[in-house]
Design a protein around this motif. Structure first.
Motif, mmCIF file in Angstrom:
data_model
loop_
_atom_site.group_PDB
_atom_site.id
_atom_site.type_symbol
_atom_site.label_atom_id
_atom_site.label_comp_id
_atom_site.label_asym_id
_atom_site.label_seq_id
_atom_site.Cartn_x
_atom_site.Cartn_y
_atom_site.Cartn_z
ATOM 1 N N THR A 291 -45.566 22.294 -8.782
ATOM 2 C CA THR A 291 -44.553 21.388 -9.324
ATOM 3 C C THR A 291 -45.118 19.973 -9.371
ATOM 4 O O THR A 291 -46.093 19.654 -8.686
ATOM 5 N N ILE A 292 -44.490 19.125 -10.170
ATOM 6 C CA ILE A 292 -44.956 17.739 -10.331
ATOM 7 C C ILE A 292 -44.395 16.871 -9.209
ATOM 8 O O ILE A 292 -43.185 16.732 -9.075
ATOM 9 N N LEU B 238 -51.435 14.048 -13.362
ATOM 10 C CA LEU B 238 -50.400 14.660 -12.525
ATOM 11 C C LEU B 238 -50.830 14.701 -11.069
ATOM 12 O O LEU B 238 -52.007 14.872 -10.777
ATOM 13 N N LEU B 239 -49.875 14.535 -10.190
ATOM 14 C CA LEU B 239 -50.055 14.946 -8.799
ATOM 15 C C LEU B 239 -49.262 16.239 -8.653
ATOM 16 O O LEU B 239 -48.038 16.240 -8.776
ATOM 17 N N VAL B 240 -49.984 17.327 -8.431
ATOM 18 C CA VAL B 240 -49.374 18.652 -8.437
ATOM 19 C C VAL B 240 -49.229 19.168 -7.008
ATOM 20 O O VAL B 240 -50.199 19.158 -6.240
ATOM 21 N N ASP B 241 -48.032 19.579 -6.646
ATOM 22 C CA ASP B 241 -47.822 20.274 -5.375
ATOM 23 C C ASP B 241 -47.951 21.775 -5.628
ATOM 24 O O ASP B 241 -47.120 22.369 -6.325
ATOM 25 N N MET C 147 -52.786 18.242 -5.382
ATOM 26 C CA MET C 147 -54.038 17.939 -6.087
ATOM 27 C C MET C 147 -53.789 17.038 -7.291
ATOM 28 O O MET C 147 -52.671 16.944 -7.788
ATOM 29 N N VAL C 148 -54.858 16.370 -7.715
ATOM 30 C CA VAL C 148 -54.820 15.610 -8.966
ATOM 31 C C VAL C 148 -55.196 16.542 -10.102
ATOM 32 O O VAL C 148 -56.114 17.344 -9.978
ATOM 33 N N SER C 149 -54.479 16.439 -11.196
ATOM 34 C CA SER C 149 -54.846 17.215 -12.368
ATOM 35 C C SER C 149 -54.363 16.477 -13.616
ATOM 36 O O SER C 149 -53.905 15.334 -13.514
#
Ligand SMILES: [Zn+2]
Lengths: 393, 144
Positions: free
Chosen positions: B66-67, B90-93, B100-102
């Motif tokens: 999720t974002i 994005l910072l993704v959980d 993570m960064v994506s």
């Protein structure tokens, strides 16, 4: 108590100097930094032979890897204590804290802290790209196109989501600091701006518009620190270091413990404890303002208002004259100058001048206690320093 | 930038990360699971960041996340990214816990929101490098 040792009142800033800043073509980072140094020496009525320590940050537009050593040679100084520090934007505060500790411990008697760069006019294309991309991890961050600006943007965005902070409140920071810069000789940007101007300036990286972002500048600042015993030999108005604290919570933005609360909580707590004060006692502040939202988050973490209330705090005029904590009275990195790592050295120069009572029409009346808070690398690095006049000792 | 070839910064694997980048080449986003304390970590290193054990096992992520936060980039960070703007970082959980960064596949920025569900999409950049990017899990959003 974790550590009973303290450098409270042991060391003072006795000299401040600045090179021309803003757009200063044709002058190398070493030239600018030496210029600021000579002005700081003159300000302290000091001969350079008194300097036995030199601390600097690195300059992007200079090829020297050991800037403090290169600067010493440029000035023909042979220090017995020297280092080039690198904790990004927090280097200024870390340098002041570290120099004070070194003087207190006897490693040096009088330390020159100087930092200069020419980000605006002195960068080759290669240097500019390096400066833009090399500060983030080349494996897990930069391939996704996330330079440091985007790390700050994502923290601000999350702050909006969690606390309802608005783009207008971010913009108010830029508007306030622009008003401050209008009173400061040498400021890079002095035309008045409105909240509408900020909101209508080009989007850089959401939620930040162009006018939410700090400037790009040339310039240098130098500070001279010496022991409290020696300080009065140089100036009638030493500004004492009352407390210092730092905190380094993460390297990667995705390992920041909480996006909306930073290590400034810990760094300032330590600095306040050492100084024996609270945030409420502080008269004037210099707060690292790489972006508008950064200031709002710092006002909360440094204890000037509650978590989540930074936006309203700024909106109600608390960071300007007559408010709770006049901040960045020179105009900050948003309007005065932002030559990269040297940027936060200007915050120190300004707070020192405020505590000397030397700020003329931008003087905060009766300022005795000041805080400078510098930070960097997507809130990875945090350094707080409490400064005070002789009356506060 | 007359004639200067501007290439995007691409990751160079080191001793810590070789398996990670190999995993992506074969279509898997590998996370490190600590067999001693249960900690799941992104990015890769030889020891667990929670307990310092080196008893780490690589397991592929489910690819669901999720974002946590995001930013749409309009001014490119250097000429290498000029052709890409605007793009969303994005910072993704991840479902397994790590953040993570994506970056977002595509440009449906209006659909971006905090906590919006994402699906992993591995993008091959060249023979050596594939990047773990994400796309919005729109269908799932509507069906749930
Ligand atoms: Zn473990």
């Amino acid at each position: 108590m974790r550590n009973s040792r303290s450098l409270r009142g042991q060391v003072a800033i006795v000299g401040v100097g600045q090179s021309p800043s803003g757009r200063v073509p044709g002058r190398s980072p070493l030239d600018l930094t030496a210029d600021a140094t000579l002005k700081a020496l003159a300000d302290a009525n000091m001969n350079k032979s008194a300097i036995d320590g030199v601390l600097t940050g690195n300059a992007f537009a200079s090829s020297f890897h050991r800037f403090s050593i290169a600067l010493s040679e440029y000035l023909n100084i042979q220090p017995s204590y020297s280092n080039t520090l690198q904790v990004s934007g927090a280097t200024a505060g870390a340098a002041v804290n570290t120099a004070a500790a070194a003087i207190h411990a006897g490693l040096a008697e009088t330390v020159l802290l100087a930092c200069g760069d020419s980000l605006l006019t002195g960068m080759t294309p290669d240097m500019a790209i390096r400066a833009m991309t090399e500060s983030r991890d080349q494996q897990y961050e930069m391939p996704f196109g996330i330079p440091v600006a985007n790390t700050f943007a994502m923290t601000a965005h999350r702050h909006m989501k969690e606390y309802g902070t608005t783009a207008e409140q971010f913009a108010q920071v830029a508007v306030t600091f622009r008003e401050h810069a209008r009173r400061t000789p040498g400021a890079q940007k002095t035309e008045p701006i409105s909240i509408e101007d900020v909101l209508h300036s080009k989007m850089v990286t959401t939620p930040y518009h162009k006018l939410d972002c700090s400037l790009i500048s040339d310039g240098a600042v130098a500070l001279i620190l010496t022991s409290a015993e020696k300080a009065k030999e140089y100036t009638q108005h030493p500004v004492y270091i009352l407390g210092g604290g730092e905190y380094y919570s993460h390297e990667h933005i995705f390992l920041m413990p909480t996006l909306t609360q930073t290590g400034a909580v810990e760094s300032s707590k330590k600095a306040y404890q050492m100084a024996g004060i609270t945030a409420n006692d502080i008269d004037v502040a210099g707060i690292y303002d790489c972006f508008t939202g950064t200031v709002i988050m710092m006002l909360e973490d440094l204890g000037f208002c509650k978590k989540g209330e930074g936006g309203a705090f700024v909106e109600s005029g608390e960071i300007t004259y007559g408010g709770k904590i006049p901040t960045n009275t020179h105009g900050g990195m948003l309007s005065y100058a932002h030559p990269g790592i040297p940027a936060a050295w200007f915050h120190f120069a300004e707070v020192v001048r405020q505590l000397r009572g030397a700020c003329g029409e931008r003087q905060v009346a009766g300022a005795e206690l000041g805080l400078v808070h510098t930070l960097g690398a997507g809130f990875s690095t945090q350094a707080s320093t409490v400064l005070g006049t002789e009356n506060t000792l | 930038m007359n004639g200067l070839v501007i290439e995007k910064p691409l990751p160079t694997a080191d001793g810590d990360s070789q398996a990670f980048w190999e995993g992506l080449r074969s279509g898997r986003l590998l996370l490190q699971h600590c067999a001693d304390c249960g900690h799941v970590q992104y990015y890769q290193q030889r020891i667990c960041r929670q307990c310092q054990s080196d008893n780490l096992q690589l397991k592929p992520a489910s690819g669901k996340g999720t974002i946590h936060s995001y930013s749409v980039v309009y001014r490119a960070p250097g000429p290498a990214f000029k052709d890409d703007v605007p793009y969303a970082v994005l910072l993704v959980d991840l479902e397994e816990g790590p953040r993570m960064v994506s970056s977002l596949v595509g440009k449906d920025f209006d659909a971006l929101d905090f906590d919006a569900p994402l699906t992993l999409k591995i993008i091959q950049i060249n023979d050596e490098v594939s990047l773990p990017c994400f796309e919005l899990a729109i269908n799932e959003l509507h069906s749930s």
